[in-house]
Design an enzyme around this catalytic site. Structure first.
Site, PDB file in Angstrom:
ATOM      1  N   HIS A   1      -1.130 -10.582  -1.887  1.00  0.00           N
ATOM      2  CA  HIS A   1      -0.641  -9.783  -3.785  1.00  0.00           C
ATOM      3  C   HIS A   1      -1.048  -8.809  -4.372  1.00  0.00           C
ATOM      4  O   HIS A   1      -0.733  -8.760  -5.242  1.00  0.00           O
ATOM      5  CB  HIS A   1       0.135 -11.250  -4.036  1.00  0.00           C
ATOM      6  CG  HIS A   1       1.457 -11.844  -3.103  1.00  0.00           C
ATOM      7  ND1 HIS A   1       0.922 -12.834  -2.372  1.00  0.00           N
ATOM      8  CD2 HIS A   1       2.907 -12.242  -3.351  1.00  0.00           C
ATOM      9  CE1 HIS A   1       2.364 -13.192  -1.981  1.00  0.00           C
ATOM     10  NE2 HIS A   1       3.512 -12.760  -2.368  1.00  0.00           N
TER      11      HIS A   1
ATOM     12  N   HIS B   1       1.092  -1.380   0.103  1.00  0.00           N
ATOM     13  CA  HIS B   1       0.119   0.093  -0.402  1.00  0.00           C
ATOM     14  C   HIS B   1       0.913   1.140   0.083  1.00  0.00           C
ATOM     15  O   HIS B   1       2.215   0.940   0.004  1.00  0.00           O
ATOM     16  CB  HIS B   1      -0.871  -0.056   1.735  1.00  0.00           C
ATOM     17  CG  HIS B   1      -0.402   0.401   2.313  1.00  0.00           C
ATOM     18  ND1 HIS B   1      -1.017   0.523   3.987  1.00  0.00           N
ATOM     19  CD2 HIS B   1       0.826   0.001   2.790  1.00  0.00           C
ATOM     20  CE1 HIS B   1      -0.729   0.662   4.491  1.00  0.00           C
ATOM     21  NE2 HIS B   1       0.953   0.142   4.733  1.00  0.00           N
TER      22      HIS B   1
ATOM     23  N   GLU C   1       0.593  -5.254  11.224  1.00  0.00           N
ATOM     24  CA  GLU C   1       1.109  -4.333  10.340  1.00  0.00           C
ATOM     25  C   GLU C   1       2.215  -5.107  10.153  1.00  0.00           C
ATOM     26  O   GLU C   1       3.055  -5.378   8.719  1.00  0.00           O
ATOM     27  CB  GLU C   1       0.864  -2.715   9.794  1.00  0.00           C
ATOM     28  CG  GLU C   1       0.750  -2.476   8.738  1.00  0.00           C
ATOM     29  CD  GLU C   1       1.085  -1.022   8.481  1.00  0.00           C
ATOM     30  OE1 GLU C   1      -0.890  -0.634   8.149  1.00  0.00           O
ATOM     31  OE2 GLU C   1       1.750  -0.675   9.090  1.00  0.00           O
TER      32      GLU C   1
ATOM     33  N   HIS D   1       4.529   0.602  -0.632  1.00  0.00           N
ATOM     34  CA  HIS D   1       5.700  -0.856   0.555  1.00  0.00           C
ATOM     35  C   HIS D   1       4.643  -2.055   1.245  1.00  0.00           C
ATOM     36  O   HIS D   1       3.438  -1.852   0.736  1.00  0.00           O
ATOM     37  CB  HIS D   1       6.605   0.695   1.756  1.00  0.00           C
ATOM     38  CG  HIS D   1       5.317   0.632   2.355  1.00  0.00           C
ATOM     39  ND1 HIS D   1       4.250   2.027   2.029  1.00  0.00           N
ATOM     40  CD2 HIS D   1       4.633   0.217   3.177  1.00  0.00           C
ATOM     41  CE1 HIS D   1       3.929   1.940   3.393  1.00  0.00           C
ATOM     42  NE2 HIS D   1       3.919   0.591   4.682  1.00  0.00           N
TER      43      HIS D   1
ATOM     44  N   CYS E   1       6.052   5.939   4.428  1.00  0.00           N
ATOM     45  CA  CYS E   1       4.427   5.269   4.179  1.00  0.00           C
ATOM     46  C   CYS E   1       4.067   5.755   2.961  1.00  0.00           C
ATOM     47  O   CYS E   1       2.737   5.397   2.313  1.00  0.00           O
ATOM     48  CB  CYS E   1       3.657   4.718   5.246  1.00  0.00           C
ATOM     49  SG  CYS E   1       4.904   3.460   6.593  1.00  0.00           S
TER      50      CYS E   1
ATOM     51  N   HIS F   1       3.332  -5.461   3.563  1.00  0.00           N
ATOM     52  CA  HIS F   1       3.286  -5.575   5.003  1.00  0.00           C
ATOM     53  C   HIS F   1       3.409  -7.643   4.788  1.00  0.00           C
ATOM     54  O   HIS F   1       2.096  -7.590   3.712  1.00  0.00           O
ATOM     55  CB  HIS F   1       2.170  -4.972   5.585  1.00  0.00           C
ATOM     56  CG  HIS F   1       3.095  -3.241   6.456  1.00  0.00           C
ATOM     57  ND1 HIS F   1       4.147  -3.775   6.894  1.00  0.00           N
ATOM     58  CD2 HIS F   1       1.998  -2.459   5.640  1.00  0.00           C
ATOM     59  CE1 HIS F   1       3.729  -2.105   6.894  1.00  0.00           C
ATOM     60  NE2 HIS F   1       2.789  -1.097   5.648  1.00  0.00           N
TER      61      HIS F   1
END
Length: 147
Positions: free
Chosen positions: A73, A14, A134, A27, A23, A29
C-alpha cells in the site's frame, strides 16, 4: 541441494516517468513475489531445524521486513525524475511513498529485491530465484545463475 519457495503478496502503486504508454500514470498492482532459496538440509538431530534448509517462518520474517511491509500500500516513484515533486506532495498529505533511485519497473524491482533479500539470508543459504507477478499474466524473473 534443495530449493524452497515461499510466496508473498502485496499491493503497490507506481508510475513510470517518461514512459510512452498508460503506465506513465499512477496505477496499482497486486504483486505476487515467489522467493526461491537453495541449500543443504541441516543434518543434526540436536538442532531444532534438523532436516530443514531454512525454516519457512524465518524466510517469511526476512521478506516481510524488507519487501512486503515497506512496499504494501505504498506508492513507488523514481526520485531521479519529476515524480519526486509528486511524491513530496503526497508525503505531506499523509501518503506512504517509497522513492527509488531507479525507474520502478518490475525488472528493476526484482534487482532491488534480490540485493535486499540476499543480504539477510543466513550463511549457506543462496537466493536462487525471484519471480514477481505484476499482473495475473505478466511476471519477471531474477535467476542467480544469470547474474
Amino acid at each position: 541441494m534443495i530449493r524452497l519457495t515461499k510466496i508473498f503478496t502485496f499491493e503497490t502503486a507506481h508510475a513510470l516517468w517518461g514512459y510512452d504508454g498508460k503506465c506513465k500514470n499512477v496505477h496499482g498492482h497486486s504483486y505476487k513475489l515467489y522467493v526461491t532459496i537453495k541449500g543443504n538440509p541441516i543434518d543434526d538431530i540436536h538442532n531444532s531445524k534438523n532436516g530443514m534448509v531454512m525454516d519457512f517462518g524465518d524466510l517469511k520474517v526476512i521478506v516481510n521486513e524488507l519487501i512486503v511491509d515497506p512496499f504494501d500500500h505504498a506508492i513507488l516513484l523514481n526520485s531521479n525524475s519529476e515524480h519526486k515533486r509528486l511524491g513530496d506532495t503526497l508525503i505531506k498529505e499523509g501518503h506512504k511513498v517509497i522513492f527509488t533511485d531507479y525507474q520502478p519497473t518490475c525488472e528493476n524491482m526484482l534487482s532491488d529485491f534480490a540485493l535486499k533479500i540476499q543480504s539477510r539470508l543466513p550463511q549457506g543459504i543462496i537466493l536462487a530465484k525471484l519471480k514477481l507477478y505484476e499482473t495475473e499474466t505478466s511476471y519477471g524473473e531474477w535467476i542467480k545463475e544469470d547474474q
